[in-house]
Write an enzyme that holds these catalytic residues in place. Structure first.
Site, short mmCIF file in Angstrom:
data_model
loop_
_atom_site.label_atom_id
_atom_site.label_comp_id
_atom_site.label_asym_id
_atom_site.label_seq_id
_atom_site.Cartn_x
_atom_site.Cartn_y
_atom_site.Cartn_z
N LYS A 65 0.70 -1.25 -0.17
CA LYS A 65 0.15 -0.12 0.06
C LYS A 65 0.70 1.13 0.19
O LYS A 65 0.30 2.14 -0.53
CB LYS A 65 -0.38 0.35 0.65
CG LYS A 65 -2.05 -1.11 1.14
CD LYS A 65 -2.61 -0.54 0.00
CE LYS A 65 -4.08 -1.92 0.52
NZ LYS A 65 -4.98 -1.75 -1.21
N SER A 287 -3.55 -12.49 2.59
CA SER A 287 -3.54 -11.99 1.62
C SER A 287 -2.27 -12.47 1.10
O SER A 287 -2.75 -13.09 -0.59
CB SER A 287 -4.10 -10.52 1.20
OG SER A 287 -2.99 -9.78 2.01
#
Lengths: 333, 90
Positions: A65, A287
């Site tokens: 991110k 994830s």
């Protein structure tokens, strides 16, 4: 088969480490974002298929991110949407929040985040440590509850905030188009046959997907792009979104570059997360486990058909981000 | 009667209700009652061995039942039970 190194190779590795260190002097923590290494997952490969994973945990904020957060802020500074008097605000399940906090601190912006109350303690602590203000939404409503709450806060005082809205902001996939995707092409080039990535905001798969679709192998073939999503509305793949039961991000337009959507059961992804520790020495989040589990499925399909392949995927963050802090550790916020 | 707080992904089973009532003396019983009233709960919450799925967190009051007596955790009259899933996306 485990890698073993003869003495000459070890010496070469040391020389390479020194050379790399010399290249790695930089002016700001922001210069460390991107340019992450690709690691080969040899112990998970079926015969004839290469499996590569982009180590996004190597970004300074510890996750993939960092890339979209920096791009969204830089693009908004450039066109005047972000000015010094505004507070950066967004909803996040955590990693984007850490990234905003880091970029905001480095550039001197105040940051405010809306997170579901049940995000991991580690992420609450890291963001608070940067001086970021946290607002919590209902733990029963997940990231969509956080989206609704941030929209309410911004609507009540629109001039006070810069609201990047990572789910709708084209700078999010752009970060991966310009960065992650271009880096994968540069490293694997014409060998690459597949790219596999989970869908949260969908920034990674859309941005990398678009970049890879522009690449044509000498045999005329294009890279197949596989998006991974949880197989059920109620799942345990933190960071990934089950689109049919969620607020669909505006940047998610799979028809543009996604060839296949692969539904992933939570258990399979969690098992792969465990296996990655034992097989490759990689301790990553769930994830990332989902991404690798899906890549292994694609690899096995290729191997069964007797085809060769080269698959790239993404390790979004490290497993320690999900730890609960011990009682005697420092508490921020 | 326990008050059960339902997460968004399961509200289609409860016809959109955020809180439902159930008469049960343990968490295990509560799940059986939910299954009876709103079919689909059991498969979502429990694995094939009848244990709570690893990624599902059930809280009695403020405590995770993993740190209490799991499915045998007793429920008092009016206790609040929350089913909390993982966080999706971004």
């Amino acid at each position: 088969m485990r890698a073993s190194y003869p003495p000459a190779a070890l010496q070469l590795r040391e020389e390479m480490a020194v050379r790399r260190a010399r290249l790695l002097t930089c002016d700001s923590v922001l210069d460390l974002i991107g340019g992450t290494p690709l690691i080969r997952l040899r112990n998970l490969e079926p015969p004839g298929v290469e499996l590569w994973a982009k180590c996004e945990f190597a970004n300074p904020g510890g996750s993939v991110k960092d890339r979209p957060a920096l791009q969204m802020i830089r693009d908004a500074e450039a066109d005047g949407r972000l000015t010094r008097d505004r507070i950066i605000i967004d909803s996040t399940s955590g990693n984007t929040g850490v990234a905003y906090s880091l970029v905001g601190a480095a550039l001197g912006y105040r940051v405010k985040l809306v997170m579901p109350a049940n995000v991991s303690a580690a992420r609450k602590q890291i963001t608070a440590a940067y001086g970021t203000e946290l607002v919590f939404s209902s733990e029963l409503e997940g990231s969509d509850g956080a989206i609704r709450l941030v929209q309410k806060i911004v609507a009540a005082d629109p001039d006070r905030y810069f609201y990047p809205d990572q789910y709708s902001n084209e700078s999010n996939p752009r970060a991966h188009y310009l960065g992650t995707g271009a880096e994968i092409v540069a490293a694997l080039g014409d060998r690459l046959t597949h790219f596999v990535a989970g869908v949260g905001t969908s920034g990674t798969v859309m941005g990398v997907g678009r970049r890879l679709k522009e690449h044509r192998r000498p045999d005329g073939g294009r890279v197949t792009v596989v998006a991974v999503e949880p197989d059920d509305a109620l799942h345990g793949l933190e960071g990934l979104k089950h689109m049919a039961s969620s607020i669909v991000p505006r940047i998610w337009r799979p028809a543009e570059c996604v060839d296949q959507i692969l539904p992933m059961p939570t258990e399979e992804a969690w098992e792969m997360t465990e296996r990655l520790k034992e097989a490759e020495g990689l301790f990553v989040g769930h994830s990332a486990g989902a991404n690798v589990a899906a890549s292994v499925r694609v690899a096995q399909d290729l191997a069964r058909r007797g085809e060769r392949g080269c698959i790239a995927t993404v390790l979004c963050d490290r497993g320690d981000r999900y730890f609960v802090p011990l009682r005697w550790e420092t508490c921020y916020g | 009667m326990a008050q059960v707080r339902i997460p968004t992904p399961l509200r289609r089973l409860t016809h959109g209700q955020e809180v439902v009532q159930a008469d049960a003396s343990t968490v295990g019983e509560l799940i059986a009652v939910l299954e009876q009233n709103y079919p689909g709960f059991k498969d979502r919450l429990l694995d094939e061995k009848g244990q709570v799925r690893r990624f599902i967190n059930i809280f009695v009051g403020e405590e995770d039942i993993r740190y209490l007596q799991a499915l045998d955790t007793p429920l008092q009259q009016g206790t609040e039970v929350s089913i909390v899933p993982a966080i999706a996306g971004g």
